[in-house]
Design a protein around this motif. Structure first.
Motif, mmCIF file in Angstrom:
data_model
loop_
_atom_site.group_PDB
_atom_site.id
_atom_site.type_symbol
_atom_site.label_atom_id
_atom_site.label_comp_id
_atom_site.label_asym_id
_atom_site.label_seq_id
_atom_site.Cartn_x
_atom_site.Cartn_y
_atom_site.Cartn_z
ATOM 1 N N ARG A 1 0.823 -1.219 0.000
ATOM 2 C CA ARG A 1 0.000 0.000 0.000
ATOM 3 C C ARG A 1 0.852 1.263 0.000
ATOM 4 N N PHE A 2 1.899 1.260 0.821
ATOM 5 C CA PHE A 2 2.750 2.441 0.919
ATOM 6 C C PHE A 2 3.927 2.397 -0.051
ATOM 7 N N LYS A 3 3.844 1.462 -0.984
ATOM 8 C CA LYS A 3 4.820 1.329 -2.075
ATOM 9 C C LYS A 3 6.259 1.177 -1.580
ATOM 10 N N ALA A 4 6.409 0.488 -0.439
ATOM 11 C CA ALA A 4 7.748 0.173 0.055
ATOM 12 C C ALA A 4 8.342 -0.970 -0.762
ATOM 13 N N VAL A 5 7.470 -1.823 -1.274
ATOM 14 C CA VAL A 5 7.886 -2.896 -2.178
ATOM 15 C C VAL A 5 6.874 -2.959 -3.315
#
Length: 64
Positions: free
Chosen positions: A20-24
Motif C-alpha cells: 500500500r505504501f509502495k515500500a515494495v
C-alpha cells in the motif's frame, strides 16, 4: 506451533501495508511469497520454525 494462523495473518497485513505504501512492488511481494513457499519444503523449514517459536516465546515472556 499453535500461533501459525495468527502469524500468517500478521505477515499478510504487513505485506499489504508494504504494498500500500509502495515500500515494495508487487513483483517483489510475489518473489518473497514464492521463496517462503519453497523454503517450507526444504530442510531449513525446521530451523525456521524453531527460530520463530523461540522469538514468539521470548516476546510473550516480555509481556508478563
Amino acid at each position: 506451533m499453535d500461533i501459525t494462523i495468527p502469524l500468517v495473518g500478521l505477515l499478510a497485513v504487513v505485506l499489504l501495508l508494504l504494498l500500500r505504501f509502495k515500500a515494495v512492488g508487487a513483483g517483489v511481494a510475489v518473489v518473497v511469497a514464492l521463496f517462503g513457499f519453497y523454503l517450507a519444503g526444504t530442510d531449513a523449514a525446521d530451523t525456521v520454525n524453531q527460530l520463530v517459536t523461540a522469538v514468539t516465546g521470548a516476546l510473550a515472556d516480555i509481556g508478563r
